[in-house]
Design an enzyme around this catalytic site. Structure first.
Site, PDB file in Angstrom:
ATOM      1  N   SER A 150       4.278  -6.253   2.866  1.00 21.52           N
ATOM      2  CA  SER A 150       2.963  -6.166   3.504  1.00 21.52           C
ATOM      3  C   SER A 150       1.902  -6.776   2.600  1.00 21.52           C
ATOM      4  O   SER A 150       1.931  -7.975   2.326  1.00 21.52           O
ATOM      5  CB  SER A 150       2.665  -4.712   3.878  1.00 21.52           C
ATOM      6  OG  SER A 150       1.492  -4.621   4.664  1.00 21.52           O
ATOM      7  N   LEU A 151       0.968  -5.972   2.079  1.00 21.10           N
ATOM      8  CA  LEU A 151      -0.016  -6.462   1.127  1.00 21.10           C
ATOM      9  C   LEU A 151       0.640  -7.274   0.014  1.00 21.10           C
ATOM     10  O   LEU A 151       0.092  -8.284  -0.460  1.00 21.10           O
ATOM     11  CB  LEU A 151      -0.776  -5.279   0.520  1.00 21.10           C
ATOM     12  CG  LEU A 151      -1.511  -5.563  -0.790  1.00 21.10           C
ATOM     13  CD1 LEU A 151      -2.748  -6.384  -0.524  1.00 21.10           C
ATOM     14  CD2 LEU A 151      -1.812  -4.303  -1.538  1.00 21.10           C
ATOM     15  N   GLN A 153       1.419 -11.298   9.979  1.00 21.47           N
ATOM     16  CA  GLN A 153       1.993 -10.031   9.494  1.00 21.47           C
ATOM     17  C   GLN A 153       1.070  -8.847   9.762  1.00 21.47           C
ATOM     18  O   GLN A 153       1.512  -7.697   9.695  1.00 21.47           O
ATOM     19  CB  GLN A 153       2.349 -10.106   8.001  1.00 21.47           C
ATOM     20  CG  GLN A 153       1.207 -10.362   7.059  1.00 21.47           C
ATOM     21  CD  GLN A 153       1.217  -9.505   5.809  1.00 21.47           C
ATOM     22  OE1 GLN A 153       0.331  -8.714   5.646  1.00 21.47           O
ATOM     23  NE2 GLN A 153       2.172  -9.680   4.913  1.00 21.47           N
ATOM     24  N   GLN A 171       0.830  -1.203   0.000  1.00 25.93           N
ATOM     25  CA  GLN A 171       0.000   0.000   0.000  1.00 25.93           C
ATOM     26  C   GLN A 171       0.868   1.258   0.000  1.00 25.93           C
ATOM     27  O   GLN A 171       1.905   1.304   0.654  1.00 25.93           O
ATOM     28  CB  GLN A 171      -0.892  -0.028   1.240  1.00 25.93           C
ATOM     29  CG  GLN A 171      -2.059   0.930   1.180  1.00 25.93           C
ATOM     30  CD  GLN A 171      -3.133   0.564   2.191  1.00 25.93           C
ATOM     31  OE1 GLN A 171      -3.338  -0.587   2.518  1.00 25.93           O
ATOM     32  NE2 GLN A 171      -3.822   1.564   2.696  1.00 25.93           N
ATOM     33  N   HIS A 220       0.548  -2.803  11.159  1.00 26.09           N
ATOM     34  CA  HIS A 220       1.659  -3.632  11.635  1.00 26.09           C
ATOM     35  C   HIS A 220       2.078  -3.321  13.071  1.00 26.09           C
ATOM     36  O   HIS A 220       3.270  -3.166  13.373  1.00 26.09           O
ATOM     37  CB  HIS A 220       2.855  -3.535  10.680  1.00 26.09           C
ATOM     38  CG  HIS A 220       2.543  -4.033   9.302  1.00 26.09           C
ATOM     39  ND1 HIS A 220       2.322  -5.359   9.023  1.00 26.09           N
ATOM     40  CD2 HIS A 220       2.367  -3.367   8.130  1.00 26.09           C
ATOM     41  CE1 HIS A 220       2.038  -5.486   7.741  1.00 26.09           C
ATOM     42  NE2 HIS A 220       2.052  -4.300   7.179  1.00 26.09           N
ATOM     43  N   ARG A 250      -9.413  -7.722   4.312  1.00 28.12           N
ATOM     44  CA  ARG A 250      -8.253  -7.344   5.135  1.00 28.12           C
ATOM     45  C   ARG A 250      -8.174  -5.830   5.259  1.00 28.12           C
ATOM     46  O   ARG A 250      -7.987  -5.285   6.351  1.00 28.12           O
ATOM     47  CB  ARG A 250      -6.980  -7.897   4.495  1.00 28.12           C
ATOM     48  CG  ARG A 250      -5.653  -7.518   5.172  1.00 28.12           C
ATOM     49  CD  ARG A 250      -4.505  -8.098   4.333  1.00 28.12           C
ATOM     50  NE  ARG A 250      -3.184  -7.900   4.919  1.00 28.12           N
ATOM     51  CZ  ARG A 250      -2.364  -6.897   4.646  1.00 28.12           C
ATOM     52  NH1 ARG A 250      -2.740  -5.947   3.804  1.00 28.12           N
ATOM     53  NH2 ARG A 250      -1.166  -6.826   5.210  1.00 28.12           N
TER      54      ARG A 250
END
Length: 317
Positions: free
Chosen positions: A92-93, A252, A12, A203, A117
């Site tokens: 991440s994503l 994560q 992102q 996170h 999510r």
């Protein structure tokens, strides 16, 4: 010389209005990928990618499936040109995109899952209550100390969220704790400490409700054995089984993105060429900071595709 290719998928923040449009216009495989995403989402995600508006594209529950779709469209076009990875990682994503590439997740399932999510991450913390900040030119251990001191002083959550490069760590948590940690980091010698324009504190422990939702969603879809190893954000190590992949994707949400470790793991596993797939070149820049000997190519449109194919051909010959 054998070329061992690692694919990298951005997260992102890399989104831009217009992303993927040229690929969809030039390649039927890419157009089909966007059509598949539109059906999976139940609304024209492709139009949001191609035309905006930007404010709607920036909504986390839209941003996540949008970036995933652009990455998979580019991935499929690259695959049609005979380029296959031996390893992958995603920020991440992007770890979800990496697992679509590895066959761990079916694309349509992943689109729906990351939309859920994104929604859960947005709803986990009320607007204005959380924050993230980038700490520049201070080593990760000192950033961790700053977070620990700020958490003790304020009684609130703050922790390292993204260990992006040796000189860049992003912290995340409650607004007051993040502000205090940035002040402490500056006192410890950080060159800059910049509050980031994000919609939620990703996170960190405040994302626990979102983590529980991601676990529920992942429990409801098929997860297969990866066709090749994928570096896990939460450990920095390689994931090679379905159970480990599912566990890494769940953990994560509240865990730190150990991107430096991920890149060092891919290099140690023998990666000789890196290709960033999807919008932007953020990960290519981070790789140069982590290991200046490595070079990342990228694929986000037909021009970058042609350049990458030519470079890979030169490397292989």
């Amino acid at each position: 010389m054998t070329t061992k290719i690692a694919f990298l998928f951005p997260g992102q923040g890399s989104q831009t209005v217009g992303m993927g449009r040229e690929l969809a216009e030039r390649f039927p495989t890419a157009a089909g990928t966007f059509a598949e995403a539109d059906e999976a989402c139940g609304f024209p995600l492709s139009r949001l990618c191609f035309e905006g508006p930007e404010d709607d594209l920036k909504l986390t529950e839209n941003t996540q499936p949008a970036i995933l779709t652009v990455g998979v469209a580019a991935l499929r076009v690259l695959s049609e040109h005979g380029v296959q990875p031996a390893l992958a990682a995603g920020h991440s994503l992007g770890e979800w995109s990496a697992h679509v590439a590895a066959g761990t997740l079916q694309f349509a399932d992943a689109v729906r899952a990351v939309k859920a999510r994104g929604r859960a991450m947005q709803q986990a913390v009320s607007a204005g209550q959380g924050a993230m900040a980038a700490i520049l030119s201070l080593d990760a251990a000192q950033v961790a100390e700053a977070c620990a001191e700020a958490a003790q002083e304020t009684g609130l959550v703050v922790a390292a969220a993204n260990l992006n490069s040796p000189g860049q760590t992003v912290i995340s948590g409650a607004l007051a704790a993040v502000e205090r940690a940035t002040a402490i980091a500056k006192a410890k010698g950080a060159r800059r400490a910049v509050m980031l324009p994000v919609s939620a504190p990703f996170h960190c422990a405040l994302m626990q409700p979102a983590q529980e939702e991601v676990a529920r969603v992942l429990g409801s879809i098929a997860v297969a054995e990866p066709r090749f190893p994928v570096a896990a954000n939460v450990t920095g190590g390689l994931v090679t089984t379905a159970d480990a992949a599912r566990d890494a994707l769940v953990r994560q949400v509240t865990g730190a993105v150990r991107w430096v470790d991920c890149m060092q793991t891919l290099v140690a596993a023998g990666a000789t060429s890196f290709v960033e797939i999807g919008p932007g070149k953020v990960l290519s820049g981070l790789l140069r900071q982590i290991d200046p000997a490595q070079k990342a190519l990228n694929v986000e449109d037909s021009a970058s595709l042609e350049k990458t194919l030519a470079d890979l051909q030169t490397t292989a010959s």
